[in-house]
Design a protein around this motif. Structure first.
Motif, PDB file in Angstrom:
ATOM      1  N   LYS A 100       0.975  -1.273  -0.033  1.00  0.00           N
ATOM      2  CA  LYS A 100      -0.017   0.000   0.073  1.00  0.00           C
ATOM      3  C   LYS A 100       0.919   1.380   0.091  1.00  0.00           C
ATOM      4  O   LYS A 100       0.650   2.283  -0.694  1.00  0.00           O
ATOM      5  N   GLU A 101       1.766   1.327   0.797  1.00  0.00           N
ATOM      6  CA  GLU A 101       2.744   2.354   0.754  1.00  0.00           C
ATOM      7  C   GLU A 101       3.389   2.737  -0.410  1.00  0.00           C
ATOM      8  O   GLU A 101       3.837   3.796  -0.902  1.00  0.00           O
ATOM      9  N   ALA A 102       3.966   1.459  -1.018  1.00  0.00           N
ATOM     10  CA  ALA A 102       4.515   1.480  -2.475  1.00  0.00           C
ATOM     11  C   ALA A 102       3.604   2.101  -3.763  1.00  0.00           C
ATOM     12  O   ALA A 102       4.040   2.886  -4.297  1.00  0.00           O
ATOM     13  N   GLU A 103       2.539   1.737  -3.281  1.00  0.00           N
ATOM     14  CA  GLU A 103       1.232   2.028  -4.472  1.00  0.00           C
ATOM     15  C   GLU A 103       1.286   3.662  -4.038  1.00  0.00           C
ATOM     16  O   GLU A 103       0.900   4.394  -5.147  1.00  0.00           O
ATOM     17  N   LYS A 104       1.289   4.086  -3.053  1.00  0.00           N
ATOM     18  CA  LYS A 104       1.101   5.705  -2.639  1.00  0.00           C
ATOM     19  C   LYS A 104       2.123   6.400  -3.350  1.00  0.00           C
ATOM     20  O   LYS A 104       2.189   7.470  -4.109  1.00  0.00           O
ATOM     21  N   ALA A 105       3.384   5.680  -3.384  1.00  0.00           N
ATOM     22  CA  ALA A 105       4.699   6.549  -3.715  1.00  0.00           C
ATOM     23  C   ALA A 105       4.455   6.565  -5.233  1.00  0.00           C
ATOM     24  O   ALA A 105       4.587   7.763  -5.693  1.00  0.00           O
ATOM     25  N   VAL A 106       4.084   5.882  -5.664  1.00  0.00           N
ATOM     26  CA  VAL A 106       3.989   5.724  -7.467  1.00  0.00           C
ATOM     27  C   VAL A 106       2.945   6.591  -7.846  1.00  0.00           C
ATOM     28  O   VAL A 106       2.895   7.534  -8.560  1.00  0.00           O
ATOM     29  N   ASP A 107       1.704   6.776  -7.038  1.00  0.00           N
ATOM     30  CA  ASP A 107       0.606   7.514  -7.095  1.00  0.00           C
ATOM     31  C   ASP A 107       1.016   8.939  -7.217  1.00  0.00           C
ATOM     32  O   ASP A 107       0.456   9.937  -7.834  1.00  0.00           O
ATOM     33  N   TYR A 108       1.829   9.236  -5.969  1.00  0.00           N
ATOM     34  CA  TYR A 108       2.226  10.845  -5.888  1.00  0.00           C
ATOM     35  C   TYR A 108       3.345  11.250  -6.868  1.00  0.00           C
ATOM     36  O   TYR A 108       3.120  12.525  -7.328  1.00  0.00           O
ATOM     37  N   ALA A 109       4.241  10.396  -7.565  1.00  0.00           N
ATOM     38  CA  ALA A 109       5.139  10.617  -8.263  1.00  0.00           C
ATOM     39  C   ALA A 109       4.913  10.705  -9.952  1.00  0.00           C
ATOM     40  O   ALA A 109       5.362  11.509 -10.642  1.00  0.00           O
ATOM     41  N   HIS A 111       1.972  11.193 -13.199  1.00  0.00           N
ATOM     42  CA  HIS A 111       0.547  12.000 -13.488  1.00  0.00           C
ATOM     43  C   HIS A 111      -0.470  10.905 -14.001  1.00  0.00           C
ATOM     44  O   HIS A 111       0.138   9.676 -14.258  1.00  0.00           O
ATOM     45  N   SER A 112      -1.486  11.269 -14.056  1.00  0.00           N
ATOM     46  CA  SER A 112      -2.773  10.281 -14.464  1.00  0.00           C
ATOM     47  C   SER A 112      -2.359  10.041 -15.989  1.00  0.00           C
ATOM     48  O   SER A 112      -1.961  10.758 -16.845  1.00  0.00           O
ATOM     49  N   PRO A 113      -2.447   8.821 -16.454  1.00  0.00           N
ATOM     50  CA  PRO A 113      -3.384   7.698 -15.654  1.00  0.00           C
ATOM     51  C   PRO A 113      -2.626   6.925 -14.887  1.00  0.00           C
ATOM     52  O   PRO A 113      -3.068   6.031 -14.059  1.00  0.00           O
ATOM     53  N   LYS A 114      -1.172   6.834 -14.696  1.00  0.00           N
ATOM     54  CA  LYS A 114      -0.452   5.972 -13.929  1.00  0.00           C
ATOM     55  C   LYS A 114      -0.472   6.525 -12.376  1.00  0.00           C
ATOM     56  O   LYS A 114      -0.216   5.649 -11.584  1.00  0.00           O
ATOM     57  N   GLY A 115      -0.778   7.558 -12.026  1.00  0.00           N
ATOM     58  CA  GLY A 115      -0.771   8.220 -10.864  1.00  0.00           C
ATOM     59  C   GLY A 115      -1.722   9.304 -10.657  1.00  0.00           C
ATOM     60  O   GLY A 115      -2.480   9.704 -11.461  1.00  0.00           O
ATOM     61  N   SER A 116      -1.577  10.288  -9.589  1.00  0.00           N
ATOM     62  CA  SER A 116      -2.368  11.371  -9.452  1.00  0.00           C
ATOM     63  C   SER A 116      -1.192  12.563  -9.176  1.00  0.00           C
ATOM     64  O   SER A 116      -1.836  13.498  -8.362  1.00  0.00           O
ATOM     65  N   ARG A 117      -0.353  12.491  -9.667  1.00  0.00           N
ATOM     66  CA  ARG A 117       0.638  13.738  -9.409  1.00  0.00           C
ATOM     67  C   ARG A 117       0.022  14.998  -9.862  1.00  0.00           C
ATOM     68  O   ARG A 117      -0.771  15.364 -10.930  1.00  0.00           O
ATOM     69  N   SER A 118       0.236  15.935  -8.860  1.00  0.00           N
ATOM     70  CA  SER A 118      -0.578  17.345  -9.268  1.00  0.00           C
ATOM     71  C   SER A 118       0.480  18.103 -10.423  1.00  0.00           C
ATOM     72  O   SER A 118       1.729  17.798 -10.328  1.00  0.00           O
ATOM     73  N   CYS A 119      -0.393  18.900 -11.347  1.00  0.00           N
ATOM     74  CA  CYS A 119       0.310  19.457 -12.193  1.00  0.00           C
ATOM     75  C   CYS A 119       1.104  20.692 -11.909  1.00  0.00           C
ATOM     76  O   CYS A 119       0.842  21.547 -11.406  1.00  0.00           O
ATOM     77  N   GLY A 120       2.629  20.326 -12.071  1.00  0.00           N
ATOM     78  CA  GLY A 120       3.454  21.248 -11.984  1.00  0.00           C
ATOM     79  C   GLY A 120       4.796  21.074 -12.397  1.00  0.00           C
ATOM     80  O   GLY A 120       4.605  20.751 -13.753  1.00  0.00           O
ATOM     81  N   GLY A 121       6.006  21.051 -11.980  1.00  0.00           N
ATOM     82  CA  GLY A 121       7.238  20.700 -12.630  1.00  0.00           C
ATOM     83  C   GLY A 121       8.118  21.658 -12.553  1.00  0.00           C
ATOM     84  O   GLY A 121       9.499  21.326 -12.868  1.00  0.00           O
ATOM     85  N   ALA A 122       7.970  22.873 -12.536  1.00  0.00           N
ATOM     86  CA  ALA A 122       8.885  24.085 -12.775  1.00  0.00           C
ATOM     87  C   ALA A 122      10.202  23.732 -13.180  1.00  0.00           C
ATOM     88  O   ALA A 122      10.331  23.896 -14.357  1.00  0.00           O
ATOM     89  N   ARG A 123      11.223  23.465 -12.248  1.00  0.00           N
ATOM     90  CA  ARG A 123      12.611  23.393 -12.728  1.00  0.00           C
ATOM     91  C   ARG A 123      12.660  22.076 -13.817  1.00  0.00           C
ATOM     92  O   ARG A 123      13.438  21.997 -14.671  1.00  0.00           O
ATOM     93  N   GLN A 124      11.762  21.203 -13.553  1.00  0.00           N
ATOM     94  CA  GLN A 124      11.845  19.826 -14.283  1.00  0.00           C
ATOM     95  C   GLN A 124      11.659  20.148 -15.977  1.00  0.00           C
ATOM     96  O   GLN A 124      12.271  19.551 -16.838  1.00  0.00           O
ATOM     97  N   LYS A 125      10.843  21.400 -16.215  1.00  0.00           N
ATOM     98  CA  LYS A 125      10.287  21.399 -17.545  1.00  0.00           C
ATOM     99  C   LYS A 125      11.655  21.835 -18.410  1.00  0.00           C
ATOM    100  O   LYS A 125      11.844  21.922 -19.335  1.00  0.00           O
ATOM    101  N   LEU A 126      12.723  22.560 -17.740  1.00  0.00           N
ATOM    102  CA  LEU A 126      13.889  22.997 -18.141  1.00  0.00           C
ATOM    103  C   LEU A 126      14.949  21.989 -18.832  1.00  0.00           C
ATOM    104  O   LEU A 126      15.551  22.085 -19.705  1.00  0.00           O
ATOM    105  N   TYR A 127      14.592  20.495 -18.393  1.00  0.00           N
ATOM    106  CA  TYR A 127      15.127  19.609 -18.951  1.00  0.00           C
ATOM    107  C   TYR A 127      14.688  19.147 -20.229  1.00  0.00           C
ATOM    108  O   TYR A 127      15.228  18.066 -20.845  1.00  0.00           O
ATOM    109  N   SER A 128      13.367  19.480 -20.463  1.00  0.00           N
ATOM    110  CA  SER A 128      12.715  18.623 -21.567  1.00  0.00           C
ATOM    111  C   SER A 128      12.432  19.927 -22.632  1.00  0.00           C
ATOM    112  O   SER A 128      12.121  21.125 -22.467  1.00  0.00           O
TER     113      SER A 128
END
Ligand code: 3PY
Ligand code: MG
Length: 253
Positions: A100-109, A111-128
């Motif tokens: 259950k804890e492992a499922e939560k980790a994937v869910d937070y990390a 985005h949908s449909p694989k998880g439910s990460r909130s939309c953001g990303g700030a500096r990560q966007k600079l890598y892409s």
């Protein structure tokens, strides 16, 4: 950074070697990132990092070929997302004891449909180079490394079910917490058996295993031979401490 080279190495059955950062120093992060390691881990569970130092460390690391990863303080959505905004491309989740804890980790990390990460990303966007949010989120989900720490007796017992969770890229053994939880010493027979049991579970599930090494190349080589792929060879504190200790020992005072 077009792709996560650590994730690629793990998927190809290769080893990825890195160093743990605890001192909270972007200058140390920049310095060590220039030694051609595969990854550097900014530790926000333990150690001295404030959030601005996390961001500045990722700025320094991401200018090199070393992949920036982080250990999150605990398995909470808000903490995971803050590290992702700061620019981590991998999250190490401490103390994962159940499926259950492992499922939560994937869910937070992710985005949908694989998880439910909130939309953001700030500096990560600079890598892409992705222009739309949809293409960025797909890219980042593919390149994100999700690593769960196995570091309690309960986690060892549940290792197979933890590692059956889709989206987990690797497990990582924390030897000290494991020893504490088992009421034994690092290196005891009991402790080593638990490490081997986790390694077997990881092989059975086809999920690469990693481990924190404390004593240098001999220990790291032994773990590589056993089949561990994600190896922490040292920490910033250990590197400084052991160098001073060695020189002091050799001084003819
Ligand atoms: C442990 O040994 O418990 C760790 O978490 C290593 O960082
Ligand atoms: Mg630990």
């Amino acid at each position: 950074m077009k792709e996560n080279l650590v994730k690629n190495k793990l998927e190809n059955g290769e080893a990825a070697v890195g160093v743990w950062l605890s001192l909270g120093s972007p200058n140390i992060a920049e310095y060590i990132a220039n030694f051609e390691l595969d990854w550097l881990c900014v530790d926000t569970q333990h150690g001295l990092f404030g959030h601005n130092q996390v961001i500045r460390s990722f700025q320094a690391i991401s200018k090199t070929g070393t992949v920036p990863i982080a250990r999150v303080a605990s398995n909470e959505r808000f903490l995971v997302n803050k590290l992702q905004d700061a620019g981590t491309m991998g999250i190490i989740f401490p103390m994962i004891n159940s499926k259950k804890e492992a499922e939560k980790a994937v869910d937070y990390a992710l985005h949908s449909p694989k998880g439910s990460r909130s939309c953001g990303g700030a500096r990560q966007k600079l890598y892409s180079d992705k222009k739309s949010f949809e293409s960025f989120s797909q890219w980042v989900d593919e390149e994100t490394l999700i690593i769960v720490m196995i570091e309690t007796a309960q986690a060892v017992k549940n290792a197979e079910s933890i590692l059956s969770v889709e989206g987990i890229d690797a497990c990582f053994i924390g030897p000290r917490d494991l020893a504490t939880s088992m009421e034994t010493k690092v290196g005891s027979k009991l402790h080593e058996n638990a490490i081997m049991k986790t390694l077997e579970a990881s092989k059975k599930k086809g999920v690469p295993a990693g481990i924190y090494c404390f004593t240098g190349a001999e220990e790291a080589n032994k773990r590589l031979e056993q089949g561990f792929q994600l190896i922490s060879i040292a920490s910033d504190t250990a590197l400084i401490g052991s160098s001073i200790h060695r020189i002091n020992e050799e001084l003819k005072l």
